[in-house]
Design a protein around this motif. Structure first.
Motif, mmCIF file in Angstrom:
data_model
loop_
_atom_site.group_PDB
_atom_site.id
_atom_site.type_symbol
_atom_site.label_atom_id
_atom_site.label_comp_id
_atom_site.label_asym_id
_atom_site.label_seq_id
_atom_site.Cartn_x
_atom_site.Cartn_y
_atom_site.Cartn_z
ATOM 1 N N LEU A 1 -3.490 4.439 -2.087
ATOM 2 C CA LEU A 1 -4.413 5.008 -1.104
ATOM 3 C C LEU A 1 -4.402 6.532 -1.218
ATOM 4 N N LYS B 1 0.860 -1.189 0.000
ATOM 5 C CA LYS B 1 0.000 0.000 0.000
ATOM 6 C C LYS B 1 0.889 1.230 0.000
ATOM 7 N N LYS C 1 -1.581 -1.311 -4.132
ATOM 8 C CA LYS C 1 -2.796 -0.530 -3.898
ATOM 9 C C LYS C 1 -2.410 0.910 -3.628
#
Length: 151
Positions: free
Chosen positions: A115, A73, A113
């Motif tokens: 964010l 992330k 991912k």
């Protein structure tokens, strides 16, 4: 229809423990003298006589799923910081390979991912597996592009 095994069990005399010295199982009833093992209602569970117990020989699996994906992330403010520090360039597409090469994310991660924490000032191209709603909105606002990898 009785088998040999059941009749043998029926005819065998039961050993009566603690019934005098002549029985062979008198006085301490074959439990030795004193100590934890001589008392009633006490058992040393999973003790294997000093051998490494089964629960310690086997690998721990518990609540760690074997097929879990390691998702890296990264927030938009971190990406902006790396652009400001000239680690990432604006022309290149920011994807998992480039982030792994620069050691920004772990080499063991299988998915990326993005964010949406923080602000992004530069127009960038990102290629990721997953993206949060806020991150995609912020990238659309500044005119950046996002490519989401299909499985």
């Amino acid at each position: 229809m009785t088998s040999l095994n059941t009749t043998e069990k029926i005819l065998r005399k039961k050993i009566r423990v603690g019934r005098g010295i002549g029985s062979g199982k008198g006085k301490t009833s074959g439990r030795g003298v004193k100590g934890q093992k001589s008392r009633s209602g006490v058992a040393i569970k999973s003790f294997e006589g000093g051998q490494m117990p089964l629960y310690r020989r086997l690998p721990k699996r518990g609540f760690n799923p074997l097929k879990s994906l390691k998702v890296a992330k990264i927030n938009l403010d971190k990406i902006q910081m790396f652009i400001d520090n000239k680690k990432l360039s604006l022309n290149d597409t920011i994807n998992m390979e480039t982030l792994k090469k620069l050691k920004i994310i772990s080499k063991n991660s299988q998915k990326l991912k993005i964010l949406g924490k923080g602000e992004i000032k530069n127009k960038i191209n990102i290629q990721a597996d997953l993206i949060s709603k806020s991150a995609s909105e912020k990238l659309d606002k500044i005119g950046g592009s996002v490519q989401i990898n299909k499985k």
